[in-house]
Write a protein that holds these residues in place. Structure first.
Motif, short mmCIF file in Angstrom:
data_model
loop_
_atom_site.label_atom_id
_atom_site.label_comp_id
_atom_site.label_asym_id
_atom_site.label_seq_id
_atom_site.Cartn_x
_atom_site.Cartn_y
_atom_site.Cartn_z
N GLU A 135 80.19 -11.34 -95.12
CA GLU A 135 80.81 -12.53 -95.72
C GLU A 135 82.26 -12.71 -95.31
O GLU A 135 82.72 -13.84 -95.11
N ALA A 136 82.99 -11.62 -95.22
CA ALA A 136 84.40 -11.73 -94.84
C ALA A 136 84.54 -12.37 -93.46
O ALA A 136 85.43 -13.18 -93.21
N GLU A 137 83.63 -12.01 -92.55
CA GLU A 137 83.66 -12.59 -91.21
C GLU A 137 83.31 -14.08 -91.26
O GLU A 137 83.88 -14.89 -90.52
N GLN A 138 82.38 -14.45 -92.13
CA GLN A 138 82.00 -15.86 -92.26
C GLN A 138 83.18 -16.70 -92.75
O GLN A 138 83.46 -17.78 -92.22
N LEU A 139 83.87 -16.19 -93.77
CA LEU A 139 85.01 -16.95 -94.30
C LEU A 139 86.16 -16.99 -93.29
O LEU A 139 86.90 -17.98 -93.22
N LYS A 140 86.30 -15.94 -92.52
CA LYS A 140 87.32 -15.94 -91.47
C LYS A 140 87.05 -17.07 -90.47
O LYS A 140 87.97 -17.77 -90.04
N ARG A 141 85.78 -17.27 -90.13
CA ARG A 141 85.41 -18.35 -89.22
C ARG A 141 85.87 -19.71 -89.76
O ARG A 141 86.44 -20.53 -89.02
N VAL A 142 85.62 -19.92 -91.05
CA VAL A 142 86.00 -21.20 -91.65
C VAL A 142 87.51 -21.38 -91.63
O VAL A 142 88.02 -22.46 -91.30
N LEU A 144 89.66 -20.02 -89.63
CA LEU A 144 90.11 -20.23 -88.25
C LEU A 144 89.91 -21.70 -87.86
O LEU A 144 90.79 -22.31 -87.22
N LEU A 145 88.77 -22.27 -88.25
CA LEU A 145 88.52 -23.68 -87.98
C LEU A 145 89.53 -24.57 -88.71
O LEU A 145 89.85 -25.67 -88.26
N GLU A 150 94.74 -16.34 -86.29
CA GLU A 150 93.98 -15.10 -86.46
C GLU A 150 94.89 -13.95 -86.88
O GLU A 150 94.44 -13.04 -87.60
N LYS A 151 96.15 -13.97 -86.46
CA LYS A 151 97.06 -12.89 -86.83
C LYS A 151 97.33 -12.82 -88.32
O LYS A 151 97.78 -11.79 -88.84
N ASP A 152 97.07 -13.91 -89.03
CA ASP A 152 97.31 -13.95 -90.47
C ASP A 152 96.04 -13.68 -91.28
O ASP A 152 96.07 -13.77 -92.51
N LEU A 153 94.93 -13.37 -90.61
CA LEU A 153 93.66 -13.12 -91.28
C LEU A 153 93.23 -11.67 -91.06
O LEU A 153 93.15 -11.21 -89.92
N ILE A 154 92.98 -10.97 -92.14
CA ILE A 154 92.50 -9.58 -92.08
C ILE A 154 91.18 -9.53 -92.83
O ILE A 154 91.06 -10.08 -93.93
N VAL A 155 90.18 -8.91 -92.24
CA VAL A 155 88.87 -8.83 -92.90
C VAL A 155 88.49 -7.38 -93.17
O VAL A 155 88.78 -6.48 -92.36
N GLU A 156 87.86 -7.18 -94.29
CA GLU A 156 87.28 -5.89 -94.67
C GLU A 156 85.81 -6.17 -94.93
O GLU A 156 85.47 -6.95 -95.81
#
Length: 254
Positions: A135-142, A144-145, A150-156
């Motif tokens: 899920e964290a990767e999915q929300l990161k995609r949104v 980013l869009l 990307e430098k301000d997004l960290i996923v766990e």
């Protein structure tokens, strides 16, 4: 095992299951007295749990209070809890969000307003499906869009429940000692359990509830007296969360 037990408890705590169980007893009990008691009890429960006015009062008592955007200070990082997407194996070329999408949408608003510098998203495969993107990767995609660098997004991506959200997020935060001010973002109904878990692992934070189910009471006949299937569903959701809060307390997670 914890996942299976939680799903079993979730089923047993459904008000609809209670009503059906009482109706079942009303049909099969031999005692006329107890059959009548079961039938009346089922009717009372059906009327109560389908009443939107009572459901809203319960939600208002449980949910964390909203924090006006104007009162939010500046934070080094916002920790966003997932649990807001659904998995559709036949439509995997997009992100499918649920009502709780406010968790990351309101965080995006704070980021755009300059109140949040970094966004840490915590959450893995809540449905335990290998083909599911965490899920964290999915929300990161949104995000980013939406133009977040990307430098301000960290996923766990390891956490599958609220306790693990706190444990794994704390590990990430420990790797960034310069992040002094932390904002915890999750649904208002989920904030009590989340706060307890994050305090338990030693994280100092402020809370920012989102995704509210409750509203100001409305004293119209349709809202006060008319049965609502949505109210029934919301009661189930609320009882599930309260049970989760109690279980976490008993297990020492919060």
């Amino acid at each position: 095992m914890f996942f299976i037990l939680s799903k079993t408890l979730d089923f047993l705590l459904m008000p609809l299951v209670w009503v059906l169980a009482l109706l079942f007893l009303a049909v099969f009990l031999k005692s006329v007295k107890w059959r009548r008691i079961s039938l009346v009890s089922a009717l009372v429960m059906l009327l109560f749990f389908s009443n939107p006015f009572f459901a809203n009062l319960a939600w208002r008592a449980w949910e964390a209070k909203p924090v006006p955007v104007s009162e939010v200070g500046n934070y080094d990082v916002a920790v966003v809890l997932t649990g807001v997407t659904s998995f559709k194996p036949d439509i995997t070329d997009r992100v499918h969000t649920n009502k709780g999408a406010d968790r990351f949408l309101h965080t995006l608003q704070l980021y755009r307003l300059g109140k949040v510098n970094k966004i840490l998203i915590t959450g893995g495969k809540g449905f335990l499906m290998d083909e599911m993107v965490p899920e964290a990767e999915q929300l990161k995609r949104v995000l980013l869009l939406a133009g977040v660098p990307e430098k301000d997004l960290i996923v766990e991506t390891g956490a599958v429940n609220t306790r693990e959200n706190a444990v794994y997020a704390a590990q990430v935060l420990a790797q960034h000692p310069s992040w002094k001010k932390v904002l915890l973002v999750t649904s208002a109904f989920h904030m009590r359990r989340s706060e307890g878990c994050f305090r338990k692992v030693g994280v100092t934070f402020d809370s920012y509830p989102t995704d509210f189910y409750s509203s100001e009471p409305i004293f119209t006949p349709d809202y006060t007296f008319m049965p609502s299937a949505v109210a029934f569903e919301n009661w189930h959701h609320l009882i599930h969360e309260i049970a989760g809060f109690v279980v976490y307390k008993v297990l020492g997670y919060s």
